[in-house]
Design a protein around this motif. Structure first.
Motif, PDB file in Angstrom:
ATOM      1  N   ILE A 386     -10.518   6.089  -4.279  1.00 23.61           N
ATOM      2  CA  ILE A 386     -10.152   4.714  -4.641  1.00 23.61           C
ATOM      3  C   ILE A 386      -8.664   4.476  -4.388  1.00 23.61           C
ATOM      4  O   ILE A 386      -8.276   3.477  -3.760  1.00 23.61           O
ATOM      5  N   ALA A 387      -7.826   5.397  -4.869  1.00 22.60           N
ATOM      6  CA  ALA A 387      -6.376   5.208  -4.743  1.00 22.60           C
ATOM      7  C   ALA A 387      -5.932   5.223  -3.288  1.00 22.60           C
ATOM      8  O   ALA A 387      -5.146   4.373  -2.850  1.00 22.60           O
ATOM      9  N   THR A 388      -6.436   6.190  -2.533  1.00 20.67           N
ATOM     10  CA  THR A 388      -6.040   6.292  -1.123  1.00 20.67           C
ATOM     11  C   THR A 388      -6.562   5.107  -0.327  1.00 20.67           C
ATOM     12  O   THR A 388      -5.849   4.540   0.522  1.00 20.67           O
ATOM     13  N   GLY A 389      -7.807   4.707  -0.608  1.00 18.19           N
ATOM     14  CA  GLY A 389      -8.383   3.584   0.123  1.00 18.19           C
ATOM     15  C   GLY A 389      -7.631   2.291  -0.111  1.00 18.19           C
ATOM     16  O   GLY A 389      -7.244   1.595   0.841  1.00 18.19           O
ATOM     17  N   ILE A 390      -7.387   1.959  -1.376  1.00 21.07           N
ATOM     18  CA  ILE A 390      -6.698   0.711  -1.696  1.00 21.07           C
ATOM     19  C   ILE A 390      -5.226   0.780  -1.290  1.00 21.07           C
ATOM     20  O   ILE A 390      -4.672  -0.166  -0.717  1.00 21.07           O
ATOM     21  N   GLY A 391      -4.577   1.915  -1.580  1.00 21.38           N
ATOM     22  CA  GLY A 391      -3.166   2.055  -1.249  1.00 21.38           C
ATOM     23  C   GLY A 391      -2.901   1.975   0.241  1.00 21.38           C
ATOM     24  O   GLY A 391      -1.941   1.324   0.687  1.00 21.38           O
ATOM     25  N   THR A 392      -3.762   2.613   1.029  1.00 22.89           N
ATOM     26  CA  THR A 392      -3.593   2.591   2.484  1.00 22.89           C
ATOM     27  C   THR A 392      -3.925   1.224   3.053  1.00 22.89           C
ATOM     28  O   THR A 392      -3.304   0.775   4.026  1.00 22.89           O
ATOM     29  N   ALA A 393      -4.895   0.534   2.454  1.00 23.09           N
ATOM     30  CA  ALA A 393      -5.210  -0.827   2.901  1.00 23.09           C
ATOM     31  C   ALA A 393      -4.052  -1.771   2.607  1.00 23.09           C
ATOM     32  O   ALA A 393      -3.753  -2.679   3.390  1.00 23.09           O
TER      33      ALA A 393
END
Length: 405
Positions: A386-393
């Motif tokens: 969740i963190a990597t997906g949202i942060g990278t987006a």
């Protein structure tokens, strides 16, 4: 050197994270989990009101070790000894912020159960968020700030708490966040069991350590020896001042009311802070006192534990022996959550060493088995995705430019 080679080898089989993972950090985190469980499941005070051995060794120290290691991890994921810069640091901050929110949500939901545990995860989320402005600083600056904050913040907290309303009853949970956000913020920052305002000391110290060369033997020795000296100095200085000023306080115990005086006062366990009415309480170094002597002392003990773990894990044999603890330390969010949920049910004999050891053995068995098949614990994986997906987006990586021939 053989010791350096041992540290630079991949983590033991089963911890399938990054190559070159520093296993000593996982071992320290596993120790924090095991010792924190001891404070939840074993008596921390005897019938006479004095700290038990478990209370003296682990009370306040286990949770502080957790917090300090959180700072270490934040430093490592943002570049270690060489902090990330520019867009890479912005993306890292975004990922950390999302991670904080997800972990905080888990903590707020756990606090809604009937658990006996003072859940730390919502506080953890606040630690992550308040750490964001400090992520670009160097180790020396961070350590100086940690010392300064450890000295200054308890006095500021003491002054502010004298004007703030009484802390809310019960834990900060999801319901309180929506129905009484002011009280929730008050507890998370100033009056709760792990108040972020003063506990920033541990995060800053952890960030400083994470910016050091943790593979160097000299760093490990400095942490172990320096931490032990600081911890002992804080405890002794507090006791001497309590004796010098003739401080006494009545206290209620299983054996009836008693009067603690001088050194004995550091046998009292607190709920995150000492009372705000009398400045003499700022001399105390007891568990969860939130004073300068408490903050500096348990920071020292946390540094000492980490230093010893880093030294010990330079030896292949000790790495193999400590593997179950390292595996537990690699998935503490999952195991801590299970621990909190188990203690929300009226099962087992709290206070029983057998029940506690059974709890620990099961945890140390689950972690190696799980990590022999998967790279992360289940909750660790969810939070990471969740963190990597949202942060990278939110902060995309720049596309690689083609290189001409």
């Amino acid at each position: 050197m053989a010791g350096t080679e041992a540290l630079e080898k991949p983590a033991p089989r089963g911890i399938r994270g990054k190559a070159g993972r520093i296993v000593g950090i996982d071992v320290a985190r596993g120790i924090a989990l095991i010792t924190m469980a001891a404070t939840h499941m074993l008596p921390v005070h005897g019938p006479d009101g004095h700290l038990t051995l478990s209370g003296f060794l682990f009370g306040g120290r286990a949770s502080a070790l957790f917090a300090l290691l959180a700072g270490v991890s934040l430093a490592i994921v943002t570049g270690g000894a060489t902090p990330k810069a520019g867009r890479d640091m912005t993306r890292a901050r975004a990922i950390i912020a999302v991670r904080a929110l997800v972990i905080g949500l888990i903590g707020l939901m756990l606090a809604m159960t009937d658990t006996i545990v003072a859940v730390i995860l919502a506080y953890y989320a606040v630690y992550f968020l308040i750490a964001l402005p400090f992520l670009r600083l160097r180790a020396s600056t961070l350590m100086s700030l940690a010392v300064l904050w450890g000295v200054v913040s308890p006095q500021i907290s003491f002054w502010l708490r004298g004007m703030l309303p009484d802390p809310p009853r019960g834990q900060v949970d999801l319901i309180m966040i929506f129905t009484d956000p002011a009280s929730a913020l008050n507890a998370l920052l100033f009056t709760g069991y792990y108040p972020a305002f003063t506990w920033l000391t541990f995060i800053l110290a952890g960030l400083a350590v994470g910016r050091m060369d943790l593979r160097a033997k000299g760093t490990a020795i400095a942490l172990a020896v320096g931490g032990l000296v600081v911890a002992a100095a804080a405890w002794l200085t507090s006791g001497l001042l309590l004796e010098l000023f003739g401080v006494t306080t009545p206290w209620s115990t299983e054996n009836g009311p008693v009067v603690f005086s001088g050194w004995e006062i550091n046998n009292i366990g607190w709920y995150g802070t000492t009372p705000a009415g009398d400045s003499v309480w700022l001399l105390v170094a007891g568990p969860h006192a939130g004073t300068t002597f408490d903050l500096i002392g348990v920071t020292g003990s946390a540094l000492a534990v980490l230093g010893v773990c880093l030294l010990a894990m330079r030896t292949d044999l000790l790495r193999k022996i400590a593997y179950p603890v390292a595996a537990a330390g690699a998935m503490t969010l999952t195991l801590y959550t299970i621990h909190v949920l188990v203690l929300s049910f009226d099962v087992g004999d709290l206070g029983s060493k057998t029940y506690y050891l059974t709890h620990v053995i099961i945890g140390l068995s689950i972690a190696p088995i799980w990590l022999s098949f998967f790279a992360k614990g289940p909750l660790e994986w969810v939070v990471h995705e969740i963190a990597t997906g949202i942060g990278t987006a939110a902060v995309p990586r720049e596309p690689k430019r083609p290189v001409g021939g």
